[in-house]
Design a protein around this motif. Structure first.
Motif, PDB file in Angstrom:
ATOM      1  N   SER A   5       0.832  -1.201   0.000  1.00 28.19           N
ATOM      2  CA  SER A   5       0.000   0.000   0.000  1.00 28.19           C
ATOM      3  C   SER A   5       0.869   1.254   0.000  1.00 28.19           C
ATOM      4  O   SER A   5       0.505   2.269  -0.609  1.00 28.19           O
ATOM      5  N   ALA A   6       2.003   1.199   0.686  1.00 29.87           N
ATOM      6  CA  ALA A   6       2.924   2.334   0.676  1.00 29.87           C
ATOM      7  C   ALA A   6       3.409   2.608  -0.746  1.00 29.87           C
ATOM      8  O   ALA A   6       3.474   3.767  -1.187  1.00 29.87           O
ATOM      9  N   LEU A   7       3.757   1.543  -1.477  1.00 26.64           N
ATOM     10  CA  LEU A   7       4.197   1.706  -2.863  1.00 26.64           C
ATOM     11  C   LEU A   7       3.067   2.262  -3.720  1.00 26.64           C
ATOM     12  O   LEU A   7       3.261   3.207  -4.488  1.00 26.64           O
ATOM     13  N   GLU A   8       1.871   1.664  -3.572  1.00 27.40           N
ATOM     14  CA  GLU A   8       0.742   2.080  -4.395  1.00 27.40           C
ATOM     15  C   GLU A   8       0.446   3.563  -4.219  1.00 27.40           C
ATOM     16  O   GLU A   8       0.305   4.311  -5.193  1.00 27.40           O
ATOM     17  N   TYR A   9       0.356   3.997  -2.965  1.00 31.33           N
ATOM     18  CA  TYR A   9      -0.019   5.383  -2.740  1.00 31.33           C
ATOM     19  C   TYR A   9       1.160   6.347  -2.853  1.00 31.33           C
ATOM     20  O   TYR A   9       0.958   7.538  -3.070  1.00 31.33           O
ATOM     21  N   TYR A  10       2.363   5.844  -2.733  1.00 29.64           N
ATOM     22  CA  TYR A  10       3.509   6.678  -3.087  1.00 29.64           C
ATOM     23  C   TYR A  10       3.417   7.002  -4.571  1.00 29.64           C
ATOM     24  O   TYR A  10       3.563   8.163  -4.983  1.00 29.64           O
TER      25      TYR A  10
ATOM     26  N   THR B 264      -5.912  -4.960   9.733  1.00 31.98           N
ATOM     27  CA  THR B 264      -6.136  -4.467   8.373  1.00 31.98           C
ATOM     28  C   THR B 264      -5.880  -2.970   8.258  1.00 31.98           C
ATOM     29  O   THR B 264      -5.629  -2.471   7.159  1.00 31.98           O
ATOM     30  N   SER B 265      -5.930  -2.259   9.376  1.00 31.28           N
ATOM     31  CA  SER B 265      -5.670  -0.815   9.319  1.00 31.28           C
ATOM     32  C   SER B 265      -4.237  -0.519   8.895  1.00 31.28           C
ATOM     33  O   SER B 265      -3.946   0.570   8.382  1.00 31.28           O
ATOM     34  N   TRP B 266      -3.332  -1.484   9.082  1.00 29.11           N
ATOM     35  CA  TRP B 266      -1.946  -1.258   8.674  1.00 29.11           C
ATOM     36  C   TRP B 266      -1.813  -1.137   7.159  1.00 29.11           C
ATOM     37  O   TRP B 266      -0.861  -0.534   6.655  1.00 29.11           O
ATOM     38  N   THR B 267      -2.782  -1.711   6.425  1.00 28.53           N
ATOM     39  CA  THR B 267      -2.776  -1.509   4.979  1.00 28.53           C
ATOM     40  C   THR B 267      -2.950  -0.035   4.659  1.00 28.53           C
ATOM     41  O   THR B 267      -2.246   0.537   3.816  1.00 28.53           O
ATOM     42  N   LEU B 268      -3.895   0.623   5.339  1.00 28.59           N
ATOM     43  CA  LEU B 268      -4.119   2.050   5.117  1.00 28.59           C
ATOM     44  C   LEU B 268      -3.048   2.898   5.782  1.00 28.59           C
ATOM     45  O   LEU B 268      -2.774   4.021   5.348  1.00 28.59           O
ATOM     46  N   HIS B 269      -2.439   2.357   6.830  1.00 29.36           N
ATOM     47  CA  HIS B 269      -1.271   3.033   7.409  1.00 29.36           C
ATOM     48  C   HIS B 269      -0.174   3.136   6.360  1.00 29.36           C
ATOM     49  O   HIS B 269       0.517   4.153   6.251  1.00 29.36           O
ATOM     50  N   GLY B 270      -0.041   2.083   5.561  1.00 30.24           N
ATOM     51  CA  GLY B 270       0.929   2.107   4.470  1.00 30.24           C
ATOM     52  C   GLY B 270       0.595   3.160   3.427  1.00 30.24           C
ATOM     53  O   GLY B 270       1.490   3.810   2.880  1.00 30.24           O
ATOM     54  N   THR B 271      -0.706   3.340   3.138  1.00 30.27           N
ATOM     55  CA  THR B 271      -1.083   4.370   2.156  1.00 30.27           C
ATOM     56  C   THR B 271      -0.684   5.752   2.639  1.00 30.27           C
ATOM     57  O   THR B 271      -0.229   6.591   1.861  1.00 30.27           O
TER      58      THR B 271
END
Length: 457
Positions: A31-36, A164-171
């Protein structure tokens, strides 16, 4: 054999100790990659791409509108990607899709850093830019659904909201990195350096994230609950099952996902509005989403854990309504060039209110579907919602702000209405924070679906 899966032990000790953590980390990094990738493009589109990839003789307002359109194209194609990636994740595995989307997304972003400008190759430049954005959109549509599904299904039953919130934490981390990296570029590089080569650096950095994500994901295991379902032989494809038996849940998720409008406002449109309409300092303005995302890094796991205790709906609705209220002072402060109001309003709107809804939706939406179609239903609902918000919001908000891009009230009212729609849709959902995965399968599988599937071991 019925359509209900054997109950997976709720005790987290029944799974390898590191599996939930690895799943959460794999989801976070993806998610970090996607939203980066998405945020770095949105920021670049608001600051420089309108001048680099469109003819110099183009009206500045039209050039901004075209640049916002290229932001939107990646969102518009995401439903198509969901039709492909969601069923693949439910049929071939969550890990398969996570690896596929990782390299497609990272490769497209890296390639943007090498694209020639309009001055160098003419109309080919924006065409290549749109092609890369399309690849990004197709990849993103499967990445998030697969990542959330794998983290939810690996989590222990009492902490699904937090896990699952860690997915959005990555965003938020990806958005933070993307926005933050432009601050030194705009502050220390000259206009000539920024427009000639400086803007390319953020796109090249995505290669580092891809390598790290691959090293984490290559040993990720499929969740036991998903493996149990995959062994079943059914007569309908995941896509057919979803459209035939779970279309109401897809529609509900689609409307709820419009809350993404607030994210688009602060990371893309508001930057263009403030810098092009009111000529505010770019490097100073970029600190608003940076500080908002720093607060979000704290708020998201807190809100996710809170949803495990008091329920998904309460937290989501609070975040949506709070966003609807705080968008007004944020945009008004921009028109008054009130930097204190801009920072307070933006941080409160995005870092606190939007983050509450953002933290909860991974568990909230995915718990609306049974295991066998979770990734498909989640991908379709979220990506249609994201397409409507990300694909059209930058353009609509730009049009509502007027030719000089100075009007703020109509864009604010538009954002408020979207937030109210998302909150209303959320209130129609069942509360599922206390249900086990097996109970969710039972809850969302009707006798008609069981009969139609003709499940065999």
């Amino acid at each position: 054999m019925t359509a209900t899966a054997a109950k997976v032990p709720a005790d987290s000790d029944a799974l390898p100790e590191r599996t939930p953590r690895r799943a959460a980390l794999a989801s976070w990094i993806g998610s970090a990659l996607e939203y980066y990738d998405f945020a770095v493009y949105g920021t670049a589109a608001a600051l420089v791409l309108n001048q680099l990839f469109f003819p110099e003789e183009t009206n500045p307002g039209v050039a901004v509108l075209l640049a916002m359109g290229t932001v939107g194209i990646a969102y518009v194609v995401r439903p198509l990607g969901a039709l492909i990636m969601g069923p693949l994740a439910d049929k071939l595995g969550r890990r398969f899709v996570l690896m596929l989307t990782l390299f497609a997304m990272g490769g497209a972003t890296f390639a943007i850093g090498f694209l020639p400008t309009y001055e160098e190759v003419g109309v080919l430049a924006p065409l290549l830019l749109v092609l890369c954005r399309i690849i990004q959109g197709l990849s993103a549509s499967g990445e998030q659904a697969a990542a959330i599904s794998v983290s939810l299904e690996h989590s222990d039953e009492q902490h699904r909201g937090l896990t699952t919130s860690w997915t959005l934490h990555g965003t938020q981390a990806g958005t933070l990195l993307a926005t933050g990296i432009f601050i030194p570029l705009t502050a220390f590089l000259s206009e000539e350096q920024l427009y000639s080569w400086g803007w390319r650096i953020p796109f090249w950095i995505s290669a580092v994230v891809v390598v790290v994500a691959y090293l984490i994901r290559r040993h990720l295991e499929e969740p036991p609950s998903f493996e149990a379902r995959r062994k079943e032989v059914v007569t309908l494809s995941p896509l057919t099952q979803t459209l035939r038996f779970h279309w109401k849940a897809v529609l509900r998720v689609t409307v709820c996902a419009l809350i993404n409008t607030i994210n688009i406002f602060i990371t893309v449109w508001a930057i263009s509005f403030a810098t092009n309409g009111y000529h505010l300092d770019r490097s100073t303005l970029l600190w608003v989403p940076v500080l908002a995302n720093l607060l979000a890094l704290i708020a998201i796991p807190f809100a996710g854990r809170l949803s495990d205790r008091i329920g998904r709906k309460k937290v989501f609705v609070f975040g949506a309504l709070g966003s609807a209220v705080t968008v007004f002072p944020y945009l008004y402060s921009i028109t008054q060039e009130n930097w204190i109001g801009i920072f307070v309003g933006g941080i409160l709107m995005s870092g606190a209110m939007y983050s509450a809804a953002n933290a909860v939706w991974p568990s909230f939406y995915s718990e609306m579907f049974p295991t066998r179609v979770r990734a498909t239903g989640l991908a379709l609902g979220t990506q249609i919602g994201f397409a409507l918000s990300g694909g059209f919001v930058p353009v609509i908000a730009t049009l509502l702000s007027g030719e000089q891009q100075t009007g703020w009230l109509l864009p604010a009212l538009f954002a408020m209405i979207i937030c109210l729609l998302a909150a209303g849709a959320a209130l129609t959902a069942k509360e599922t924070n206390s249900a086990t995965l097996a109970e969710l399968d039972e809850l969302h599988t009707t006798p008609e679906e069981t009969a139609a599937l003709e499940v065999r071991a």
